[in-house]
Design an enzyme around this catalytic site. Structure first.
Site, PDB file in Angstrom:
ATOM      1  N   HIS A 106     -21.688  -0.683  -6.084  1.00  0.00           N
ATOM      2  CA  HIS A 106     -23.044  -1.077  -6.081  1.00  0.00           C
ATOM      3  C   HIS A 106     -23.436  -0.932  -4.492  1.00  0.00           C
ATOM      4  O   HIS A 106     -22.691  -1.094  -3.577  1.00  0.00           O
ATOM      5  CB  HIS A 106     -22.977  -2.690  -6.355  1.00  0.00           C
ATOM      6  CG  HIS A 106     -22.729  -2.934  -7.661  1.00  0.00           C
ATOM      7  ND1 HIS A 106     -23.663  -3.005  -8.595  1.00  0.00           N
ATOM      8  CD2 HIS A 106     -21.678  -3.280  -8.291  1.00  0.00           C
ATOM      9  CE1 HIS A 106     -23.305  -3.341  -9.946  1.00  0.00           C
ATOM     10  NE2 HIS A 106     -22.130  -3.543  -9.606  1.00  0.00           N
ATOM     11  N   ALA A 135       1.863   1.656  -8.492  1.00  0.00           N
ATOM     12  CA  ALA A 135       1.262   0.888  -9.440  1.00  0.00           C
ATOM     13  C   ALA A 135       0.049   0.025  -8.912  1.00  0.00           C
ATOM     14  O   ALA A 135       0.201  -0.580  -7.595  1.00  0.00           O
ATOM     15  CB  ALA A 135       2.394  -0.175  -9.982  1.00  0.00           C
ATOM     16  N   ARG A 173      -3.733   0.770   5.389  1.00  0.00           N
ATOM     17  CA  ARG A 173      -3.513   1.660   6.487  1.00  0.00           C
ATOM     18  C   ARG A 173      -2.306   2.378   6.618  1.00  0.00           C
ATOM     19  O   ARG A 173      -1.349   2.096   5.541  1.00  0.00           O
ATOM     20  CB  ARG A 173      -3.668   0.599   7.477  1.00  0.00           C
ATOM     21  CG  ARG A 173      -2.412  -0.625   7.537  1.00  0.00           C
ATOM     22  CD  ARG A 173      -2.664  -1.504   8.609  1.00  0.00           C
ATOM     23  NE  ARG A 173      -1.361  -2.575   8.597  1.00  0.00           N
ATOM     24  CZ  ARG A 173      -0.178  -2.631   8.740  1.00  0.00           C
ATOM     25  NH1 ARG A 173      -0.080  -1.354   9.173  1.00  0.00           N
ATOM     26  NH2 ARG A 173       0.724  -3.281   8.572  1.00  0.00           N
TER      27      ARG A 173
END
Length: 181
Positions: A106, A135, A173
């Site tokens: 959005h 996962a 990161r």
């Protein structure tokens, strides 16, 4: 021979969804055979699916016509591929179970307009060769994941990942590299 039959059935609009849901999404089915049949089925809908690539059960694929998967890549169970903005997955890529690869989201920049009224935007995702996505990772629109990179379990990738980097966390990161530093 069986793969060709599956490809042909995948081209018949009235049988496509019924056939896929009834036969190819069963988790109890023989894994190697069914993975190959699912890949054969998706070859009729995607830009390309490379040889020896496997697609596990309960994978949800939206806008398949904008997705390309290289050879020897494995998409594990319950992965969601949202191809609206385009997805390019290279060779020898492992996508861990329940991963979300989202190419649209959005708009939200104007605080004077309700978010639901601001529309959506799409950006492509590129996953280069020899990448392992752990996962439950989430890859957001516009991200490029470099060659040989590793995305840790449950990481939320909001920015490009350099070649051979290991990333983790939310937002993801760099936590290391594949050369040990």
């Amino acid at each position: 021979m069986l793969a060709r039959i599956v490809e042909k059935i995948g081209q018949i609009p009235k049988f496509r969804v019924f056939f896929y849901n009834l036969f190819l999404s069963w988790p109890e089915s023989p894994k190697p055979l069914m993975s190959e049949l699912r890949a054969a089925y998706w070859r009729t809908h995607m830009i390309s699916v490379g040889s020896c690539s496997k697609i596990s059960h309960q994978v949800k694929i939206k806008f398949a016509s904008r997705i390309s998967i290289g050879k020897n890549s494995h998409i594990l169970n319950k992965v969601i591929l949202d191809g609206r903005g385009g997805i390019l997955i290279g060779d020898d890529v492992l996508v861990g179970f329940e991963t979300l690869i989202l190419t649209s989201t959005h708009n939200h920049r104007d605080p004077n307009v309700l978010i639901r009224l601001q529309g959506m935007f799409q950006k492509p995702i590129i996953i280069n060769n020899d990448v392992w996505i752990g996962a439950r990772a989430i890859i957001l629109p516009g991200v490029a994941i470099g060659k040989g990179a590793i995305v840790g379990c449950s990481a939320v990738v909001t920015k490009d990942v350099p070649d051979y980097a290991i990333v983790g966390g939310s937002p993801a990161r760099i936590v290391g590299t594949r050369n040990g530093t």
